[in-house]
Design a protein around this motif. Sequence first.
Motif, PDB file in Angstrom:
ATOM      1  N   SER A   1      -3.391   4.630  -7.153  1.00 54.60           N
ATOM      2  CA  SER A   1      -3.018   5.793  -6.560  1.00 54.60           C
ATOM      3  C   SER A   1      -4.888   7.162  -6.703  1.00 54.60           C
ATOM      4  N   ARG A   2      -5.327   6.961  -7.965  1.00 53.50           N
ATOM      5  CA  ARG A   2      -6.179   7.889  -9.052  1.00 53.50           C
ATOM      6  C   ARG A   2      -7.167   7.745  -7.663  1.00 53.50           C
ATOM      7  N   LEU A   3      -7.946   6.721  -7.450  1.00 50.88           N
ATOM      8  CA  LEU A   3      -9.039   7.461  -6.548  1.00 50.88           C
ATOM      9  C   LEU A   3      -8.273   8.172  -5.276  1.00 50.88           C
ATOM     10  N   ALA A   4      -7.454   7.234  -4.644  1.00 48.49           N
ATOM     11  CA  ALA A   4      -7.122   8.064  -3.595  1.00 48.49           C
ATOM     12  C   ALA A   4      -6.572   9.175  -3.742  1.00 48.49           C
ATOM     13  N   ILE A   5      -5.980   9.742  -4.181  1.00 49.87           N
ATOM     14  CA  ILE A   5      -5.777  11.141  -4.783  1.00 49.87           C
ATOM     15  C   ILE A   5      -6.977  12.100  -4.894  1.00 49.87           C
ATOM     16  N   ASN A   6      -7.565  11.014  -5.854  1.00 47.80           N
ATOM     17  CA  ASN A   6      -9.175  12.522  -5.683  1.00 47.80           C
ATOM     18  C   ASN A   6      -9.726  13.019  -4.676  1.00 47.80           C
ATOM     19  N   LEU A   7      -9.630  11.681  -3.829  1.00 47.37           N
ATOM     20  CA  LEU A   7     -10.487  11.639  -2.484  1.00 47.37           C
ATOM     21  C   LEU A   7      -9.919  12.493  -1.244  1.00 47.37           C
ATOM     22  N   GLY A   8      -8.022  12.651  -1.518  1.00 47.30           N
ATOM     23  CA  GLY A   8      -7.347  13.294  -0.913  1.00 47.30           C
ATOM     24  C   GLY A   8      -6.897  12.507   0.109  1.00 47.30           C
ATOM     25  N   VAL A   9      -6.838  10.762   0.221  1.00 45.91           N
ATOM     26  CA  VAL A   9      -6.364  10.426   1.098  1.00 45.91           C
ATOM     27  C   VAL A   9      -4.998   9.645   1.254  1.00 45.91           C
ATOM     28  N   THR A  10      -4.622  10.450   2.383  1.00 48.32           N
ATOM     29  CA  THR A  10      -3.771  10.734   3.533  1.00 48.32           C
ATOM     30  C   THR A  10      -2.695   9.527   3.474  1.00 48.32           C
ATOM     31  N   GLY A  11      -3.531   8.527   4.149  1.00 48.65           N
ATOM     32  CA  GLY A  11      -3.212   7.086   4.660  1.00 48.65           C
ATOM     33  C   GLY A  11      -4.153   6.770   4.893  1.00 48.65           C
ATOM     34  N   ALA A  12      -3.296   4.905   5.219  1.00 46.55           N
ATOM     35  CA  ALA A  12      -4.747   4.296   5.281  1.00 46.55           C
ATOM     36  C   ALA A  12      -4.717   3.785   6.592  1.00 46.55           C
ATOM     37  N   PRO A  13      -5.613   3.271   7.303  1.00 46.40           N
ATOM     38  CA  PRO A  13      -7.323   3.115   6.606  1.00 46.40           C
ATOM     39  C   PRO A  13      -7.626   4.485   6.724  1.00 46.40           C
ATOM     40  N   GLU A  14      -8.553   4.555   5.929  1.00 50.53           N
ATOM     41  CA  GLU A  14      -9.085   5.985   5.669  1.00 50.53           C
ATOM     42  C   GLU A  14     -10.780   5.705   5.343  1.00 50.53           C
ATOM     43  N   SER A  15     -12.187   6.364   6.168  1.00 46.79           N
ATOM     44  CA  SER A  15     -13.732   6.145   5.067  1.00 46.79           C
ATOM     45  C   SER A  15     -13.749   7.039   5.423  1.00 46.79           C
ATOM     46  N   PHE A  16     -15.405   7.003   4.121  1.00 49.29           N
ATOM     47  CA  PHE A  16     -15.669   7.950   3.742  1.00 49.29           C
ATOM     48  C   PHE A  16     -17.240   7.507   3.795  1.00 49.29           C
ATOM     49  N   LEU A  17     -18.119   8.432   4.457  1.00 48.24           N
ATOM     50  CA  LEU A  17     -19.149   7.842   4.876  1.00 48.24           C
ATOM     51  C   LEU A  17     -20.714   8.965   3.528  1.00 48.24           C
TER      52      LEU A  17
END
Length: 170
Positions: free
Chosen positions: A118-134
């Motif tokens: 979850s290192r990238l997810a934490i750095n992106l502020g992901v709160t759950g899946a799915p999440e998408s970033f443009l």
Amino acid sequence: MGVLAIITGFFAIGLTRDPHALPTMMIDRPMPDFKLEPLGDEIPLLTFSDVKGEVTLVNVFGSWCVACAAEHSELMKIGNSGAVTLYGVDWRDTAFEGRQWLEQYGNPYSKVGLDADSRLAINLGVTGAPESFLIDTEGRIRYKHIGPITPEVWQETFLPLIQEIEGGKQ
């Protein structure tokens, strides 16, 4: 009486907000540097350098995620459309689970990386899946979508944003 008016004001403002729209501090900031694990030799590995130079869509998914399975047919269409390069981040899985899931549902992604810790997810502020970033051509996050990408979300939100970014070559 004044306290009741203040509380009523807060509730009225709250009712005008989209409950799915969670603020993120990552908008207009560079994509965090990352190093992901491969899912296997046959699946090209997503790296930090991949998210620069062209408009890309990074989708965070997991084999354990029911909503990810629901959005997957739309991701297959997006991946085949050529409208944007689609990358996958397999979150909180093992490489085996990620490979099995992509074999079962199909692989819409140009490249995929495993974020088991979850290192990238934490750095992106992901709160759950799915999440998408443009991501724009400079590697900056321009938009974050929480939840499944539906045909409506794709047509009404992502496509216009992609066209705007590509038109401005930002």
